[in-house]
Design a protein around this motif. Structure first.
Motif, PDB file in Angstrom:
ATOM      1  N   ARG A   1      -0.282  12.358   1.019  1.00 25.66           N
ATOM      2  CA  ARG A   1      -0.949  11.469  -0.451  1.00 25.66           C
ATOM      3  C   ARG A   1      -1.058  13.277  -1.164  1.00 25.66           C
ATOM      4  O   ARG A   1      -1.417  13.864  -2.489  1.00 25.66           O
ATOM      5  N   ARG A   2      -1.653  14.222  -0.032  1.00 25.45           N
ATOM      6  CA  ARG A   2      -1.418  15.627  -0.415  1.00 25.45           C
ATOM      7  C   ARG A   2      -0.791  16.402  -1.372  1.00 25.45           C
ATOM      8  O   ARG A   2      -0.627  17.062  -1.565  1.00 25.45           O
ATOM      9  N   ALA A   3       0.308  15.475  -0.445  1.00 21.22           N
ATOM     10  CA  ALA A   3       2.174  16.487  -0.977  1.00 21.22           C
ATOM     11  C   ALA A   3       2.633  16.017  -2.197  1.00 21.22           C
ATOM     12  O   ALA A   3       2.531  17.135  -2.643  1.00 21.22           O
ATOM     13  N   LEU A   4       2.003  14.479  -2.482  1.00 18.08           N
ATOM     14  CA  LEU A   4       2.528  14.228  -3.917  1.00 18.08           C
ATOM     15  C   LEU A   4       1.577  14.552  -4.671  1.00 18.08           C
ATOM     16  O   LEU A   4       2.186  14.836  -6.201  1.00 18.08           O
ATOM     17  N   ASP A   5       0.269  15.090  -4.364  1.00 23.30           N
ATOM     18  CA  ASP A   5      -1.166  15.524  -5.427  1.00 23.30           C
ATOM     19  C   ASP A   5      -0.170  17.141  -5.803  1.00 23.30           C
ATOM     20  O   ASP A   5      -0.123  18.255  -6.693  1.00 23.30           O
ATOM     21  N   GLY A   6       0.318  17.526  -4.532  1.00 27.62           N
ATOM     22  CA  GLY A   6       1.240  19.122  -5.166  1.00 27.62           C
ATOM     23  C   GLY A   6       1.957  18.816  -5.667  1.00 27.62           C
ATOM     24  O   GLY A   6       2.878  20.086  -6.271  1.00 27.62           O
ATOM     25  N   LEU A   7       2.744  17.595  -6.541  1.00 29.32           N
ATOM     26  CA  LEU A   7       3.737  17.441  -7.765  1.00 29.32           C
ATOM     27  C   LEU A   7       3.545  17.543  -8.681  1.00 29.32           C
ATOM     28  O   LEU A   7       3.634  17.879  -9.412  1.00 29.32           O
ATOM     29  N   GLY A   8       2.042  17.671  -8.798  1.00 29.24           N
ATOM     30  CA  GLY A   8       1.729  17.446 -10.477  1.00 29.24           C
ATOM     31  C   GLY A   8       1.645  16.387 -10.570  1.00 29.24           C
ATOM     32  O   GLY A   8       0.991  15.958 -12.042  1.00 29.24           O
ATOM     33  N   TRP A   9       1.890  15.371  -9.632  1.00 22.85           N
ATOM     34  CA  TRP A   9       1.840  14.128 -10.028  1.00 22.85           C
ATOM     35  C   TRP A   9       0.055  12.668 -10.534  1.00 22.85           C
ATOM     36  O   TRP A   9      -0.506  13.513 -10.041  1.00 22.85           O
ATOM     37  N   GLN A  10      -0.064  12.022 -11.591  1.00 18.86           N
ATOM     38  CA  GLN A  10      -0.695  11.482 -11.276  1.00 18.86           C
ATOM     39  C   GLN A  10      -1.104  10.265 -10.725  1.00 18.86           C
ATOM     40  O   GLN A  10      -0.415   9.150 -10.127  1.00 18.86           O
ATOM     41  N   VAL A  11      -1.755  10.546  -9.561  1.00 17.73           N
ATOM     42  CA  VAL A  11      -2.114  10.105  -8.254  1.00 17.73           C
ATOM     43  C   VAL A  11      -3.709   8.976  -8.419  1.00 17.73           C
ATOM     44  O   VAL A  11      -4.969   9.832  -8.717  1.00 17.73           O
ATOM     45  N   GLU A  12      -3.437   7.398  -7.999  1.00 17.04           N
ATOM     46  CA  GLU A  12      -4.554   7.037  -8.842  1.00 17.04           C
ATOM     47  C   GLU A  12      -4.883   5.727  -7.657  1.00 17.04           C
ATOM     48  O   GLU A  12      -3.778   5.215  -6.562  1.00 17.04           O
ATOM     49  N   GLU A  13      -6.149   5.389  -7.135  1.00 15.59           N
ATOM     50  CA  GLU A  13      -6.073   4.787  -6.050  1.00 15.59           C
ATOM     51  C   GLU A  13      -5.932   3.581  -6.763  1.00 15.59           C
ATOM     52  O   GLU A  13      -7.237   2.778  -7.187  1.00 15.59           O
ATOM     53  N   ALA A  14      -5.474   2.469  -6.007  1.00 14.99           N
ATOM     54  CA  ALA A  14      -4.715   1.001  -6.856  1.00 14.99           C
ATOM     55  C   ALA A  14      -3.724   0.619  -6.359  1.00 14.99           C
ATOM     56  O   ALA A  14      -2.478   0.903  -5.969  1.00 14.99           O
ATOM     57  N   GLU A  15      -3.214  -1.445  -5.969  1.00 12.35           N
ATOM     58  CA  GLU A  15      -2.787  -1.766  -5.892  1.00 12.35           C
ATOM     59  C   GLU A  15      -2.960  -3.286  -6.384  1.00 12.35           C
ATOM     60  O   GLU A  15      -3.485  -3.450  -6.930  1.00 12.35           O
ATOM     61  N   PRO A  16      -1.729  -4.271  -5.951  1.00 16.29           N
ATOM     62  CA  PRO A  16      -1.228  -5.023  -7.146  1.00 16.29           C
ATOM     63  C   PRO A  16      -1.808  -6.165  -6.696  1.00 16.29           C
ATOM     64  O   PRO A  16      -2.840  -6.407  -5.070  1.00 16.29           O
ATOM     65  N   ASP A  17      -2.441  -7.009  -7.478  1.00 12.41           N
ATOM     66  CA  ASP A  17      -3.330  -8.470  -6.122  1.00 12.41           C
ATOM     67  C   ASP A  17      -2.412  -8.827  -5.660  1.00 12.41           C
ATOM     68  O   ASP A  17      -1.738 -10.297  -5.975  1.00 12.41           O
ATOM     69  N   LEU A  18      -2.327  -8.433  -4.358  1.00  9.49           N
ATOM     70  CA  LEU A  18      -1.388 -10.349  -3.602  1.00  9.49           C
ATOM     71  C   LEU A  18      -2.410 -10.791  -2.424  1.00  9.49           C
ATOM     72  O   LEU A  18      -2.456 -11.376  -1.829  1.00  9.49           O
ATOM     73  N   ARG A  19      -3.708 -11.558  -3.378  1.00 10.30           N
ATOM     74  CA  ARG A  19      -4.206 -13.301  -2.458  1.00 10.30           C
ATOM     75  C   ARG A  19      -2.905 -13.673  -2.655  1.00 10.30           C
ATOM     76  O   ARG A  19      -2.282 -14.156  -3.704  1.00 10.30           O
ATOM     77  N   GLY A  20      -2.999 -14.480  -1.680  1.00 11.14           N
ATOM     78  CA  GLY A  20      -2.083 -15.461  -1.095  1.00 11.14           C
ATOM     79  C   GLY A  20      -0.821 -15.134  -0.830  1.00 11.14           C
ATOM     80  O   GLY A  20      -0.171 -15.897  -0.543  1.00 11.14           O
ATOM     81  N   ALA A  21      -0.238 -14.224  -0.202  1.00 12.34           N
ATOM     82  CA  ALA A  21       0.972 -13.577   0.315  1.00 12.34           C
ATOM     83  C   ALA A  21       0.742 -13.548   1.294  1.00 12.34           C
ATOM     84  O   ALA A  21       2.590 -14.280   1.762  1.00 12.34           O
ATOM     85  N   ASP A  22       0.288 -13.407   2.189  1.00 13.41           N
ATOM     86  CA  ASP A  22       0.510 -14.200   3.593  1.00 13.41           C
ATOM     87  C   ASP A  22       0.640 -15.663   3.956  1.00 13.41           C
ATOM     88  O   ASP A  22       1.291 -15.661   4.488  1.00 13.41           O
ATOM     89  N   GLU A  23      -0.579 -15.892   3.263  1.00 15.44           N
ATOM     90  CA  GLU A  23       0.162 -17.745   3.143  1.00 15.44           C
ATOM     91  C   GLU A  23       1.033 -17.604   2.346  1.00 15.44           C
ATOM     92  O   GLU A  23       2.432 -18.031   3.812  1.00 15.44           O
ATOM     93  N   VAL A  24       1.562 -17.491   2.162  1.00 17.93           N
ATOM     94  CA  VAL A  24       3.608 -17.537   0.656  1.00 17.93           C
ATOM     95  C   VAL A  24       4.582 -17.184   2.174  1.00 17.93           C
ATOM     96  O   VAL A  24       5.288 -17.733   2.188  1.00 17.93           O
ATOM     97  N   PHE A  25       3.998 -16.221   2.521  1.00 20.44           N
ATOM     98  CA  PHE A  25       5.160 -15.099   3.634  1.00 20.44           C
ATOM     99  C   PHE A  25       5.409 -16.120   4.965  1.00 20.44           C
ATOM    100  O   PHE A  25       6.767 -17.063   5.159  1.00 20.44           O
ATOM    101  N   GLU A  26       4.183 -17.063   5.574  1.00 16.34           N
ATOM    102  CA  GLU A  26       4.043 -17.253   6.609  1.00 16.34           C
ATOM    103  C   GLU A  26       4.903 -18.818   6.407  1.00 16.34           C
ATOM    104  O   GLU A  26       5.817 -18.989   7.479  1.00 16.34           O
ATOM    105  N   VAL A  27       4.517 -20.010   5.174  1.00 17.20           N
ATOM    106  CA  VAL A  27       5.269 -21.093   4.824  1.00 17.20           C
ATOM    107  C   VAL A  27       7.162 -20.254   4.800  1.00 17.20           C
ATOM    108  O   VAL A  27       7.485 -21.689   5.338  1.00 17.20           O
ATOM    109  N   LEU A  28       7.740 -19.609   3.912  1.00 21.76           N
ATOM    110  CA  LEU A  28       8.956 -19.857   3.152  1.00 21.76           C
ATOM    111  C   LEU A  28      10.031 -18.882   4.356  1.00 21.76           C
ATOM    112  O   LEU A  28      10.462 -19.396   4.509  1.00 21.76           O
TER     113      LEU A  28
END
Length: 497
Positions: A312-339
């Motif tokens: 992450r510090r290497a990405l910061d060094g590129l001058g990029w806009q780095v923000e702590e965030a992630e998509p809503d992956l609720r239910g993904a484990d159940e989907v994966f196991e079933v399929l």
């Protein structure tokens, strides 16, 4: 025995540079097309490298050297005649042992198929040959590709070139280890829950899981399945893009197949490595990065987190806009196991009925889990995957790339079948430790593992980069800059027999 205990025997391959096997695929492609080297010289160098080190790594258990050298001589004759040469002209490759190769033993890692020799090439192999690649053998894989640890009763375990007491991951462990150790310039792989990204992260190479349909799957038992895809592994983004250009593109027999990627022409060519994102992508200062430490609260080994924070510090060094965030992956484990369980029934129910005693226990467990599924549970998983896909598309309206752990642990002892605990958290199944990849699989977005750094014990750690749906070109362009920023790719393994 630790990889640190080995020393490279460069002299065995000859040449001032220690052999042609040391060159990248794009450089070799340029040399082959220009006549600076012959296809026989290139193939012979890689065959010698395999002979030198694969006794320790066990990545390429099936070789066809005489056939490969004959194909190399034919490639030279085509060049001499002035025939049109494919983009992979004269480059050697060994194909994953899950993919059918005409006239070359294909075992699927199973004793049931120990002596199986297909009559026809799979579409992926047809495209490799059409592009001029020379198939020299097959790379090792777990039984029927099940699990992210490459071992099987036919060929045994594949070891990590950075420390041969550790696993190379899986199921594309053979391909990743071979590329990392210089036995292949690049390799094909397949990915369901991380079977391409996991070994790439463990072996300090680059692995791309494309958007489903970008590389058509034929033959297949479900033409509409978005879970398992094929993609490339390489040591550089340029080499990966070169192989991807030969694999990608539509086929009328594959209903999910997508168009080829003309934007890949803006990626590195043999003579012009990429230095900045191609036209149409954000400038480096405006690249918006979502940074996720644990992709929704997953247990991550502290030694992995420490390396990723350096990334992450290497990405910061590129001058990029780095923000702590992630998509809503609720239910993904159940989907994966079933399929996933459903896919095991579809692909392997016949083997279960006819040869149950010859299947490893985890394969049996997956088939039986699939047989217990109800229509309502399958329908709910399919509906939830659609919702997760929509939420992820919305997420990428705000970000250009998601950065997250490629693996939740560092490479573990090769004798251990799967990880059952991470930082005090007990895991119940042999897929739980790969949730950082399987959750992304459910989104159907392209993802890749790039080298991020090394633990205090010298073990590789990969960073997962996820891009917008269908935008492999943009993802690869960003990945090129990330690879340069971390610098981890420069550290090569030291291996000898």
């Amino acid at each position: 025995m630790s990889g640190a205990d080995h020393a490279v025997r460069d002299g065995d391959s000859g040449g001032a540079h220690g052999g042609l096997w040391e060159y990248g695929a794009t450089a070799l492609a340029d040399m082959l097309r220009g006549g600076a080297v012959s296809a026989r010289e290139v193939v012979a160098s890689f065959l010698q490298r395999i002979d030198d080190v694969d006794g320790v790594v066990n990545a390429v258990p099936t070789l066809v050297p005489e056939r490969a050298l004959a194909d190399a001589d034919e490639a030279a004759r085509r060049r001499a005649r002035g025939d049109d040469l494919g983009s992979l002209h004269g480059l050697p490759i060994a194909v994953k042992d899950l993919v059918d190769t005409a006239g070359i033993r294909t075992t699927y890692g199973s004793p049931i198929y120990r002596d199986h020799v297909p009559a026809e090439d799979a579409l992926l192999v047809q495209r490799l040959r059409r592009a001029g690649a020379i198939v020299i053998g097959k790379t090792n894989t777990p039984e029927f590709g099940a699990g992210s640890q490459t071992f099987n009763p036919v060929f045994g375990a594949t070891r990590n070139p950075y420390d041969t007491s550790r696993t190379a991951g899986g199921s594309t462990g053979g391909g990743a280890a071979a590329v990392a150790a210089g036995m292949l310039p690049f390799a094909d792989g397949s990915d369901m829950g991380g079977r391409l990204r996991n070994p790439a992260g463990f072996c300090n190479v680059i692995g791309l899981r494309p958007t489903p349909g970008r590389v058509p799957e034929l033959p297949t038992d479900d033409a509409w399945d978005p879970l398992s895809v094929s993609g490339p592994i390489a040591r550089t983004v340029a080499d990966l893009a070169l192989l991807m250009s030969a694999l990608a593109g539509p086929d009328p027999r594959a209903p999910l197949s997508l168009a080829a990627l003309p934007a890949l022409t803006t990626l590195p060519s043999p003579a012009a490595p990429l230095r900045s994102p191609p036209t149409g992508l954000p400038s480096p200062a405006r690249v918006r990065v979502a940074w996720s430490r644990d992709l929704g609260g997953l247990p991550i080994a502290p030694e992995v987190t420490a390396v990723l924070e350096e990334g992450r510090r290497a990405l910061d060094g590129l001058g990029w806009q780095v923000e702590e965030a992630e998509p809503d992956l609720r239910g993904a484990d159940e989907v994966f196991e079933v399929l996933r369980a459903l896919s095991f029934v579809r692909a392997l129910h016949h083997e279960y009925e006819a040869h149950r005693d010859l299947l490893k226990s985890t394969v049996v467990q997956n088939i039986e889990a699939g047989l217990r599924l109800t229509p309502l549970r399958i329908a709910a998983a399919q509906a939830e995957q659609a919702a997760i896909f929509a939420r992820t598309v919305d997420f990428f309206a705000r970000f250009d790339v998601l950065a997250a752990p490629a693996t939740q642990v560092a490479p573990f002892p090769v004798e251990k079948e799967w990880v059952d605990e991470i930082d005090g958290h007990r895991l119940s199944t042999y897929t739980d430790w790969m949730r950082s990849c399987s959750r992304i699989t459910v989104t159907a977005h392209p993802a890749m593992s790039v080298p991020c750094g090394f633990t205090a014990d010298g073990l590789p750690v990969g960073l997962q980069l996820v891009g917008r749906y269908g935008d492999e070109a943009g993802l690869l362009s960003i990945a090129e800059l990330v690879v340069a920023a971390t610098g981890a790719l420069a550290r090569r393994p030291v291996v000898t027999a």
